[in-house]
Motif scaffolding. Sequence first.
Motif, PDB file in Angstrom:
ATOM      1  N   GLY A 297     -11.809  29.422   7.073  1.00 53.39           N
ATOM      2  CA  GLY A 297     -11.545  30.479   6.103  1.00 53.39           C
ATOM      3  C   GLY A 297     -12.715  30.876   5.243  1.00 53.39           C
ATOM      4  O   GLY A 297     -12.514  31.469   4.179  1.00 53.39           O
ATOM      5  N   ILE A 321     -10.976  33.664   9.829  1.00 55.23           N
ATOM      6  CA  ILE A 321     -11.474  35.034  10.013  1.00 55.23           C
ATOM      7  C   ILE A 321     -11.895  35.177  11.465  1.00 55.23           C
ATOM      8  O   ILE A 321     -12.809  34.482  11.934  1.00 55.23           O
ATOM      9  CB  ILE A 321     -12.662  35.320   9.077  1.00 55.23           C
ATOM     10  CG1 ILE A 321     -12.211  35.169   7.618  1.00 55.23           C
ATOM     11  CG2 ILE A 321     -13.237  36.702   9.327  1.00 55.23           C
ATOM     12  CD1 ILE A 321     -13.348  35.260   6.627  1.00 55.23           C
ATOM     13  N   THR A 336      -8.281  38.508   7.553  1.00 51.27           N
ATOM     14  CA  THR A 336      -7.992  37.156   8.019  1.00 51.27           C
ATOM     15  C   THR A 336      -7.013  37.203   9.186  1.00 51.27           C
ATOM     16  O   THR A 336      -6.474  38.250   9.533  1.00 51.27           O
ATOM     17  CB  THR A 336      -7.406  36.297   6.896  1.00 51.27           C
ATOM     18  OG1 THR A 336      -6.129  36.829   6.520  1.00 51.27           O
ATOM     19  CG2 THR A 336      -8.330  36.306   5.678  1.00 51.27           C
TER      20      THR A 336
END
Length: 533
Positions: A297, A321, A336
């Motif tokens: 992340g 991501i 995301t």
Amino acid sequence: MRMPFACLFSAFSLLAVTPGYAQVSSVDADRLDMEIAWQAQVQMPKVGRGIVSSHLWIDSTLNRKYAVVELTGGRTLRVSAEEADHRGAAIGIEEAKKQVGERAARLLGKNDGFEVVEITIPQIRLVFVTSDGLVQTFDAETGAMLWSNPCGLATAPAHPGAVSSAGVSVIHGRNLYLLDWNSGKQLMNKELSYGSSVALAVCNQLAYVTDFRGRLQAYGLGETLKPWSSQIIGRAVGRPVALADQSYCAIASTDGYVYTLNAGQNPGIWTRYETNSSISGSLAAGNHAFYAGTGDGLLTKISVADRLGGLDWEYPAGETITRPALVVGKRVVAATESGAIHCIDDETGFSIWSKQGMRIEQPIATAGGNFLCSTFSGEIYAFDAETGTVVGRTSPSNIKSAVKNQINDRLYVVGHNGRLQCLRTRGAVLPTMIGPVVVGEDAPAESAPVAEQPATTAPAANPFNFGGEAASTAPAATPFGGTPAANPFGNSNPFGATEAAPAETGAADGAGGMGNPFGSGEMSNPFGGANPF
């Protein structure tokens, strides 16, 4: 009179189903405060993945001149200097000014009260590579097909292509092809040393090719190049990217490494950056830096201002991501895995705004002060760039893919049937260049946008710094020739030591053919420990 059930069903179907050829309707375009500029057709393969890559390329050798008059009410009159006269010759810019002035005078009923402005914009080419090896190139502003040419047998697989000043590069089967920008003619057809190619990264006249084992080789595009090879940790993943000035390109690996590769006659690995987790197809480029999203992340901005590969910032998105970020001026927009969207200040790495639960698949473009993002269901959202407020949203549509655009204020989408559409902000008949724009082969990447835009073509509040200060500069000792971007470590060397001299990256290592970009000394290796090279 009663209508038969079959007729009722047929009528309802016509109303309920959006035709495949109109993946974005004029009604949906209105919802984004945009209009359909043009439509064209991309030839899709009968079998296979369809489009494997799309690129926008600014042709630095061809500029277009227009005579423009801005009228009240947002109406724009324009005449191109390339328009043909009765003999078929171009009318030229002076005749274009005369004609647009006459049109304005007829509309206003007077010969004054308006100004004729000369505007120059570069030609932008839109390139698609399909899974059967067909390369199709369009004029990105008119939709006219410039040329179409296959590479090898249609039954062989094609990998995502790459574009540079040398031409369009494609790996099809086990061959590397180079196609001429003007005609599509094959300038090169070279068999690769290893047939199991994975990714192609290009810097100007230099192509880097990796295979499934992580072997990395350099090939000259139309130029003779002595053999060079190296090794990356893991295998390449996603699509490699290059900086706007083509000075560096980058490849991400499955093991969480980002390798930046230099251009020029002497190929080599410039930096290697290790993330804390795996990387998928999230590599992006912009503002003289590379951006990588990770499985844990984090969105990381990696500078190439010095040989150690400075880390500018890390942004905690909180979720994986998996798609490339959109870098526009001083804004970075990333999505995301769950569909949240984040807008980040590119200078500090701090959040400007974020939205959860939006089902955003990827940010794709900017227009009219808005960020445009596609969703998993084929919708397109328009977010206000300053606040993140949703200002427009289309209905689900038949979108196969969208072209990531960091060059101008146009939106390009392709339907499952190959229908290509270009959308623009309502009334924006001429594109606004976002930059950095390279207007010549030797022009620096921080050059100001070449298109002098009328005042009414740009939003009043410009969050992207269009046409403003350059994104970043670096010291004279660096390949960029100015000061580096803001360094959170307080100096040009994030490790606090004197910068090591660049290692020799010429021919392959005689022992195993693996060039060592960090040199043999331990202090030359910013990662410490055993040297994987």
